[in-house]
Design a protein around this motif. Structure first.
Motif, PDB file in Angstrom:
ATOM      1  N   THR A 208       0.830  -1.189   0.000  1.00  0.00           N
ATOM      2  CA  THR A 208       0.000   0.000   0.000  1.00  0.00           C
ATOM      3  C   THR A 208       0.870   1.246   0.000  1.00  0.00           C
ATOM      4  OG1 THR A 208      -1.161  -1.345   1.562  1.00  0.00           O
ATOM      5  CG2 THR A 208      -2.175   0.710   0.951  1.00  0.00           C
ATOM      6  N   ARG A 209       1.878   1.168   0.845  1.00  0.00           N
ATOM      7  CA  ARG A 209       2.797   2.293   0.895  1.00  0.00           C
ATOM      8  C   ARG A 209       3.427   2.507  -0.472  1.00  0.00           C
ATOM      9  NH1 ARG A 209       4.509   3.673   6.210  1.00  0.00           N
ATOM     10  NH2 ARG A 209       2.537   3.639   7.312  1.00  0.00           N
ATOM     11  N   ALA A 210       3.804   1.436  -1.008  1.00  0.00           N
ATOM     12  CA  ALA A 210       4.482   1.554  -2.281  1.00  0.00           C
ATOM     13  C   ALA A 210       3.564   2.116  -3.340  1.00  0.00           C
ATOM     14  CB  ALA A 210       5.015   0.192  -2.709  1.00  0.00           C
ATOM     15  N   SER A 211       2.294   1.770  -3.188  1.00  0.00           N
ATOM     16  CA  SER A 211       1.353   2.233  -4.195  1.00  0.00           C
ATOM     17  C   SER A 211       1.039   3.707  -4.039  1.00  0.00           C
ATOM     18  CB  SER A 211       0.048   1.439  -4.082  1.00  0.00           C
ATOM     19  OG  SER A 211       0.337   0.088  -4.030  1.00  0.00           O
ATOM     20  N   GLU A 212       1.361   4.244  -2.877  1.00  0.00           N
ATOM     21  CA  GLU A 212       1.020   5.640  -2.624  1.00  0.00           C
ATOM     22  C   GLU A 212       1.992   6.520  -3.380  1.00  0.00           C
ATOM     23  OE1 GLU A 212       1.440   5.449   1.494  1.00  0.00           O
ATOM     24  OE2 GLU A 212      -0.561   4.644   1.850  1.00  0.00           O
ATOM     25  N   THR A 213       1.704   6.566  -4.602  1.00  0.00           N
ATOM     26  CA  THR A 213       2.643   7.302  -5.427  1.00  0.00           C
ATOM     27  C   THR A 213       2.057   8.609  -5.891  1.00  0.00           C
ATOM     28  OG1 THR A 213       1.797   6.175  -7.319  1.00  0.00           O
ATOM     29  CG2 THR A 213       3.694   5.224  -6.233  1.00  0.00           C
ATOM     30  N   GLY A 214       0.804   8.841  -5.453  1.00  0.00           N
ATOM     31  CA  GLY A 214       0.125  10.042  -5.955  1.00  0.00           C
ATOM     32  C   GLY A 214       0.730  11.308  -5.387  1.00  0.00           C
ATOM     33  N   LYS A 215       0.031  12.339  -5.645  1.00  0.00           N
ATOM     34  CA  LYS A 215       0.510  13.647  -5.215  1.00  0.00           C
ATOM     35  C   LYS A 215       0.374  13.763  -3.707  1.00  0.00           C
ATOM     36  CE  LYS A 215      -0.163  18.354  -6.738  1.00  0.00           C
ATOM     37  NZ  LYS A 215       1.248  18.505  -7.045  1.00  0.00           N
ATOM     38  N   VAL A 216       1.295  14.467  -3.131  1.00  0.00           N
ATOM     39  CA  VAL A 216       1.221  14.733  -1.700  1.00  0.00           C
ATOM     40  C   VAL A 216       0.768  16.173  -1.512  1.00  0.00           C
ATOM     41  CG1 VAL A 216       2.522  14.878   0.445  1.00  0.00           C
ATOM     42  CG2 VAL A 216       3.029  13.064  -1.195  1.00  0.00           C
ATOM     43  N   ILE A 217      -0.279  16.323  -0.726  1.00  0.00           N
ATOM     44  CA  ILE A 217      -0.730  17.691  -0.429  1.00  0.00           C
ATOM     45  C   ILE A 217      -0.589  17.914   1.063  1.00  0.00           C
ATOM     46  CG2 ILE A 217      -2.298  17.887  -2.395  1.00  0.00           C
ATOM     47  CD1 ILE A 217      -4.545  17.190  -0.389  1.00  0.00           C
ATOM     48  N   HIS A 218      -0.535  19.130   1.436  1.00  0.00           N
ATOM     49  CA  HIS A 218      -0.366  19.461   2.845  1.00  0.00           C
ATOM     50  C   HIS A 218      -1.576  20.243   3.309  1.00  0.00           C
ATOM     51  CE1 HIS A 218       3.730  18.057   2.496  1.00  0.00           C
ATOM     52  NE2 HIS A 218       3.809  18.775   1.380  1.00  0.00           N
ATOM     53  N   ILE A 219      -2.151  19.786   4.368  1.00  0.00           N
ATOM     54  CA  ILE A 219      -3.346  20.450   4.890  1.00  0.00           C
ATOM     55  C   ILE A 219      -3.032  20.898   6.310  1.00  0.00           C
ATOM     56  CG2 ILE A 219      -5.805  20.198   5.364  1.00  0.00           C
ATOM     57  CD1 ILE A 219      -5.709  17.713   3.509  1.00  0.00           C
ATOM     58  N   GLN A 220      -3.337  22.140   6.578  1.00  0.00           N
ATOM     59  CA  GLN A 220      -3.079  22.649   7.918  1.00  0.00           C
ATOM     60  C   GLN A 220      -4.336  22.530   8.751  1.00  0.00           C
ATOM     61  OE1 GLN A 220      -1.405  26.514   8.247  1.00  0.00           O
ATOM     62  NE2 GLN A 220       0.361  25.980   6.954  1.00  0.00           N
ATOM     63  N   PHE A 221      -4.145  21.958   9.918  1.00  0.00           N
ATOM     64  CA  PHE A 221      -5.268  21.816  10.850  1.00  0.00           C
ATOM     65  C   PHE A 221      -4.985  22.644  12.081  1.00  0.00           C
ATOM     66  CE2 PHE A 221      -5.838  18.073   8.237  1.00  0.00           C
ATOM     67  CZ  PHE A 221      -7.215  17.969   8.155  1.00  0.00           C
TER      68      PHE A 221
ATOM     69  N   LEU B 150      -1.220  11.865   1.220  1.00  0.00           N
ATOM     70  CA  LEU B 150      -0.825  11.284  -0.061  1.00  0.00           C
ATOM     71  C   LEU B 150      -2.087  10.921  -0.814  1.00  0.00           C
ATOM     72  CD1 LEU B 150       1.841  10.170  -1.450  1.00  0.00           C
ATOM     73  CD2 LEU B 150       1.002   7.974  -0.668  1.00  0.00           C
ATOM     74  N   LEU B 151      -2.227  11.520  -1.956  1.00  0.00           N
ATOM     75  CA  LEU B 151      -3.434  11.252  -2.728  1.00  0.00           C
ATOM     76  C   LEU B 151      -3.272   9.980  -3.511  1.00  0.00           C
ATOM     77  CD1 LEU B 151      -4.280  14.835  -4.025  1.00  0.00           C
ATOM     78  CD2 LEU B 151      -5.278  13.610  -2.094  1.00  0.00           C
ATOM     79  N   ASN B 152      -4.322   9.222  -3.574  1.00  0.00           N
ATOM     80  CA  ASN B 152      -4.275   8.003  -4.375  1.00  0.00           C
ATOM     81  C   ASN B 152      -4.110   8.349  -5.848  1.00  0.00           C
ATOM     82  OD1 ASN B 152      -4.577   6.573  -2.108  1.00  0.00           O
ATOM     83  ND2 ASN B 152      -6.685   5.925  -2.501  1.00  0.00           N
ATOM     84  N   GLU B 153      -3.785   7.338  -6.550  1.00  0.00           N
ATOM     85  CA  GLU B 153      -3.674   7.527  -7.988  1.00  0.00           C
ATOM     86  C   GLU B 153      -5.012   8.005  -8.531  1.00  0.00           C
ATOM     87  OE1 GLU B 153      -1.557   4.548 -10.563  1.00  0.00           O
ATOM     88  OE2 GLU B 153      -1.425   3.562  -8.605  1.00  0.00           O
ATOM     89  N   GLY B 154      -4.961   8.938  -9.351  1.00  0.00           N
ATOM     90  CA  GLY B 154      -6.195   9.437  -9.971  1.00  0.00           C
ATOM     91  C   GLY B 154      -6.948  10.422  -9.111  1.00  0.00           C
ATOM     92  N   ALA B 155      -6.368  10.749  -7.972  1.00  0.00           N
ATOM     93  CA  ALA B 155      -7.066  11.710  -7.112  1.00  0.00           C
ATOM     94  C   ALA B 155      -6.386  13.077  -7.146  1.00  0.00           C
ATOM     95  CB  ALA B 155      -7.127  11.183  -5.678  1.00  0.00           C
ATOM     96  N   ASP B 156      -5.542  13.229  -8.088  1.00  0.00           N
ATOM     97  CA  ASP B 156      -4.796  14.494  -8.193  1.00  0.00           C
ATOM     98  C   ASP B 156      -5.709  15.705  -8.371  1.00  0.00           C
ATOM     99  OD1 ASP B 156      -2.697  12.873  -8.068  1.00  0.00           O
ATOM    100  OD2 ASP B 156      -1.922  13.272 -10.084  1.00  0.00           O
ATOM    101  N   TRP B 157      -6.847  15.447  -8.998  1.00  0.00           N
ATOM    102  CA  TRP B 157      -7.733  16.579  -9.313  1.00  0.00           C
ATOM    103  C   TRP B 157      -8.262  17.276  -8.071  1.00  0.00           C
ATOM    104  CZ3 TRP B 157     -12.725  15.976  -7.546  1.00  0.00           C
ATOM    105  CH2 TRP B 157     -13.085  14.652  -7.188  1.00  0.00           C
ATOM    106  N   LEU B 158      -8.089  16.578  -6.916  1.00  0.00           N
ATOM    107  CA  LEU B 158      -8.553  17.232  -5.691  1.00  0.00           C
ATOM    108  C   LEU B 158      -7.644  18.392  -5.301  1.00  0.00           C
ATOM    109  CD1 LEU B 158      -9.527  14.112  -3.577  1.00  0.00           C
ATOM    110  CD2 LEU B 158     -11.078  15.813  -4.551  1.00  0.00           C
ATOM    111  N   ALA B 159      -6.404  18.311  -5.770  1.00  0.00           N
ATOM    112  CA  ALA B 159      -5.432  19.309  -5.328  1.00  0.00           C
ATOM    113  C   ALA B 159      -5.524  20.552  -6.183  1.00  0.00           C
ATOM    114  CB  ALA B 159      -4.031  18.697  -5.369  1.00  0.00           C
ATOM    115  N   ARG B 160      -6.634  21.224  -6.048  1.00  0.00           N
ATOM    116  CA  ARG B 160      -6.793  22.463  -6.805  1.00  0.00           C
ATOM    117  C   ARG B 160      -7.285  23.555  -5.875  1.00  0.00           C
ATOM    118  NH1 ARG B 160      -6.569  21.615 -12.210  1.00  0.00           N
ATOM    119  NH2 ARG B 160      -6.635  19.429 -12.816  1.00  0.00           N
TER     120      ARG B 160
END
Lengths: 217, 767
Positions: free
Chosen positions: B515-528, B567-577
């Motif tokens: 799973t870790r290895a598959s987490e190849t998507g974009k990494v976004i940073h969210i401040q809480f 770490l966004l899953n593959e294909g979830a990059d569109w969320l990072a807008r």
């Protein structure tokens, strides 16, 4: 020596004294001057020709052959591929060794003793003739014995020749005549010849003290 | 008298003539003389032979034979002075004189009865005999010492006499057969202790027609008895013939791979091996092992990449007891790998909590592994003495295959030799591992055949052990092969087969799991605001679907907020807008509103409201909303607003009633700006959207409407019990009209007017 002679000395005791001689072939009485027997034509002599000389020669030859006859193997017995040559004496010893003393004695007598006695007998007779130590009666008896026994001396040769002919079983057993056989046969034949060439009448000739020509023909 | 005198004279004359008969004694004399001479001088030679015993010999009877022909016989036998033996005097044929030389030999032939056969049978009936072997070389000699046994037969017959040197005699006897392909081609003639008493020299004779089978490299081994070898899985029973079982025997063969060697000559010495297996081995080497290697007593095999190439013959300590010297014999076909730099190491079974290695050695015994991967075979020098290693060495960078370095935080059950799997197929293995600055560096080697599977996009992860994932909702057990569970293992995948190739020593990251290895998507940073309830692994969900995962939690640079790396899953990059909004979804449990109860079990999650426009600019850093945004559009509903002076008991989640049927929900509220009003957000279900027109009237349905009049009596009106408790909004519409646009504002009345309640338009809405 002559005292015991039953015949009177000076009396006619030989044919030569009477001018006669005997044909030894047909036993016709011939005249002293006859060279050949008028009846059978063979040569006639008063005494055997060269009797003593021949006898000596033959006896000596026989004596010489007696040596190899006893020293060389007379019979080679092969059993299972292994041949044991036996001289006459070793054969005798072996017979004794195997507990057959009577046979050993027989063989010893026939093969060693008898030829030896024959030779010694002949020599004895010849020596007696030469030295004129004559006892014609006993010596003639000895001569008769030698002549008689002569024919039996070939027993060994007969046996060996029979064995050689019969015992030919190849590897299992073979009998071969050894070189001594010839010598032995020669001894036997020569002693017989010697005995034959000896003229026992010489004994009587020599027993006459006055005879001057006794040892001549 | 004169007559007489004349007669005498004549007589004398006659006597001079010697009779011819006298030739006879002359001839006889010559014959006898010749015989005597022959007897004395031409008689056999006197030869003295010293025998140990005169057993079966008889004087005058025992013959001396050459090739079955009697050439002499025993003449005399006497004991030697020291009573040690018998001095046998032989009478040899004179014609043998020139063959009686130094090398002439005499020996006694006796019948021998043995399993192998009967010899000297003729002696059974004819008695023993002395065999004679003439010689035409050497000094003339008349005194000999008899051999104790027949000499090696037949050099003159063209056969071959060889000497085999054995450590021990075993079951070989005189007369034991010599086999070639189970065909008897010769026999053992005799044996003797070697001069240094270290070995046994076994003399064998090969028949003339088979001499060509013996070459300089021919192997001889003891074929006697039964040779049982092999392991539990493949038992091998080898025998030659029944006779050889009882009587022993020697077998020989010439290895196929070196048939070119010249023929062996007479008297050549060969080693006699104990068994077939030993005979195969040829090249003797020594390996020096450290003391901590338990070589053991058993004959360890030497395997070269799984192929048996040799066997340890003997182990001993060196002079100062600092190492173990193993003497090994390497099969001739493997002679090319005996080069400088070849490595040997002990493979023993190891069982520990992490796994079992060398399991095969439990059955087959420990073995020595061998390897020449570090050697350039083209320029390798031959070597006979090697240094052994206690454990498997890492593969050299030059060995074929792809050498890679994986960086990991910990070994996690990996060990040397752990397989590297691709689609669960082993394609390589772990060579070694070292401690690096940032964890552990694991060196792996991919077999050349599978090298192409690895490229820049390749992802490695650890499949050691069992991964248990999931919670109360469900479990997921993930494991590689059973082997990898026990002995650890690494798996990899290559998402992009066309990516660039990688050179040797390329570094990759070894992920903990797939799973870790598959987490190849974009990494976004969210401040809480706070990390309360957040943890690594907290999921990011959009409409309930997992879109990513928190991989890291950290204080931000100013140390005022929590920065969560997602770490966004593959294909979830569109969320990072830009415009996407994130908030933490927590369970809500209240008297009137219970929501997100599932988070009690599965943990909190981060929800996302994607940017409205897909054309918005990409962004990596977001600031999380403290709570779910109120104006977040519900999927496919009609969003409208109510404007009211007071909020009353209206709360988000309150139902919106139409004719006392809930058709929508209060999604939120906010204070208007200016703050003289309250704006309440409603969401009307899509199918009920036609019910709302511009003429619709909304009123607060919360609470109980209780009217009491003297004449009218008491009247109680409520929307529903839920509405009484939780509050709610109701509306009515007088007639069918146009649909309102989203975000249309309506006024929220405190009370419904009586006529509103009578409105009953026949509005058609989609079922």
């Amino acid at each position: 020596m002559t005292a015991s002679d039953p015949e009177q000395p000076g009396l006619i005791s030989s044919g030569a004294d009477c001018g006669i001689k005997l044909c030894l072939d047909c036993h016709r009485v011939c005249q002293a001057e006859d060279v050949r027997c008028p009846r059978c034509g063979s040569k006639v002599r008063s005494r055997k020709k060269d009797s003593l000389s021949r006898c000596w020669a033959l006896t000596l030859t026989a004596a010489l052959f007696y040596i190899p006859a006893n020293m060389l193997p007379i019979m080679i017995v092969g059993r299972f591929g292994r041949s044991t040559p036996d001289t006459i004496m070793s054969g005798v010893l072996e017979l004794i060794h195997h507990g057959m003393a009577p046979i050993a004695l027989l063989v010893f007598t026939a093969s060693i003793l008898v030829p030896l006695m024959k030779l010694l007998g002949m020599v004895w007779l010849l020596v007696c003739v030469h030295t004129r130590r004559i006892n014609p009666g006993r010596q003639t008896a000895l001569y008769r014995l030698i002549v008689w026994i002569g024919r039996w001396s070939m027993l060994d040769i007969f046996i060996i020749s029979l064995l050689v002919a019969l015992v030919q079983f190849g590897h299992l057993g073979t009998v071969t005549a050894g070189p001594a056989v010839l010598a032995f046969a020669a001894v036997v034949v020569l002693t017989m010849w010697a005995a034959m060439s000896f003229d026992p009448r010489l004994l009587w000739d020599r027993s006459r003290p006055f005879s001057l020509r006794g040892d001549q023909q | 008298m004169s007559d007489e005198k004349i007669a005498v004279k004549a007589d004398l004359k006659e006597r001079r003539r010697v009779p011819a008969i006298w030739l006879l004694p002359l001839i006889a004399l010559m014959i006898v003389a010749f015989l005597i001479w022959r007897t004395l001088y031409q008689h056999g030679l006197e030869v003295h032979v010293n025998f140990d015993s005169a057993k079966g010999m008889q004087v005058g009877k025992t013959e001396v034979r050459y090739n079955g022909l009697a050439v002499g016989k025993v003449a005399r036998m006497t004991m030697t002075k020291d009573l040690d033996g018998v001095d046998v005097e032989l009478e040899m044929d004179r014609q043998m004189q020139k063959y009686l030389r130094d090398n002439s030999q005499f020996w006694l032939v006796q019948p021998q009865l043995s399993v192998a056969g009967v010899s000297g049978l003729d002696t059974l009936v004819s008695g023993n005999y002395i065999a004679f072997k003439p010689s035409e070389k050497g000094e003339r000699q008349l005194s000999f010492s008899a051999l104790k046994s027949p000499p090696a037969p037949g050099i003159e017959e063209g056969g071959l006499s060889l000497v085999l040197q054995a450590d021990e005699l075993s079951s070989v006897q005189e007369g034991s057969p010599v086999y070639y392909r189970r065909l008897k081609i010769g026999e053992v003639t005799r044996y003797a202790l070697s001069s240094d008493n270290e070995r046994v020299d076994v003399h064998v004779y090969i028949k003339p027609m088979f001499t060509h089978l013996v070459r300089k490299n021919t192997r001889f081994w003891n074929a006697g008895g039964v040779d049982i070898s092999g392991g539990l899985t493949h038992l091998k029973v080898r025998t030659q013939s029944l006779i050889s079982i009882i009587q022993g025997g020697v077998a020989l063969y010439t290895p196929q791979w070196e048939e070119k060697e010249p023929k062996a000559s007479d008297g050549t010495r060969f080693p006699l091996y104990n068994d077939y297996d030993a005979a195969e081995a040829g090249i003797r080497i020594t390996i020096k092992f450290p003391l901590d290697v338990a070589l053991g007593q058993e004959k360890s095999k030497i395997l070269f990449h799984g192929m048996e190439v040799g066997i340890i013959k003997n182990t001993s300590f060196n002079e100062d007891y600092s190492a173990i010297i193993a003497e090994a014999v390497i099969r001739p076909e493997a002679r090319n790998i005996l080069v400088k730099g070849a490595r040997f190491w002990m493979v023993a079974p190891q069982i520990n909590l992490k796994g079992i290695t060398g399991l095969e050695t439990l059955l087959a015994g420990r073995y020595i592994a061998m390897d020449v991967s570090q050697v350039d075979m083209k320029i390798a020098e031959p070597e006979k003495d090697f240094m052994g290693l206690a454990s498997k060495p890492p593969a050299s960078p030059s060995s074929p295959g792809l050498h890679l370095e994986l960086r990991a935080d910990s070994l996690e059950g990996l060990s040397q030799g752990s397989p590297v799997l691709y689609r669960k197929m082993p394609v390589g293995e772990v060579e070694s591992y070292t401690l690096g600055k940032q964890g552990v560096v694991i060196k792996i080697l991919i077999k050349p055949k599978y090298q192409h599977l690895v490229n820049k996009s390749t992802l490695f992860w650890n499949i050691s052990g069992v991964t248990l994932e999931g919670g109360l909702q469900g479990f997921k057990v993930r494991a590689g092969t059973l082997n990898s569970m026990i002995s650890g293992g690494i798996a990899f995948k290559t998402p992009d087969p066309d990516a660039a190739k990688v050179p040797n020593k390329t570094r990759f990251v070894l992920y903990d799991d797939m799973t870790r290895a598959s987490e190849t998507g974009k990494v976004i940073h969210i401040q809480f605001e706070s990390a309360d309830g957040l943890q690594v692994g907290t999921r990011l969900k959009y409409k309930g679907l997992e879109m990513g995962k928190v991989t890291e939690l950290d204080l931000d640079d100013a140390k005022k907020a929590i920065k969560a790396s997602v770490l966004l899953n593959e294909g979830a990059d569109w969320l990072a807008r830009k415009g996407s909004r994130f908030w933490l979804v927590k369970p809500k449990l209240g008297l009137t509103n219970t929501a997100h109860l599932e988070t009690l079990l599965t943990g909190l999650y981060i929800s996302v409201s994607p940017a409205r426009s897909q054309a918005a600019a990409r962004r990596d850093v977001f600031i999380a909303d403290p709570r779910a945004p109120d104006d977040q559009p519900r999927s496919g509903g009609l969003r409208i607003r109510l404007v009211s002076a007071q909020l009353g008991s209206i709360k988000p989640g309150n139902p919106v009633y139409y004719r006392e049927i809930p058709v929508g929900v209060v999604t939120g509220f906010k204070l208007g700006n200016p703050a003289n009003k309250v704006i309440i957000f409603l969401n009307i279900e899509d199918r009920y959207a036609p019910l709302v027109t511009h003429k619709s009237r909304f009123w607060n349905a919360s609470g109980v409407d209780f009217h009491f009049g003297l004449f009218s009596g008491a009247r109680l009106r409520t929307e529903s019990l839920e509405a009484v408790l939780a509050g709610g909004v109701a509306f009515a519409t007088p007639e069918q009209g146009h649909r309102v646009a989203p975000e249309t504002s309506f006024e929220l009345a405190e009370q419904p007017q009586a006529e509103w309640l009578k409105w009953a338009p026949a509005i058609v809405y989609p079922e």
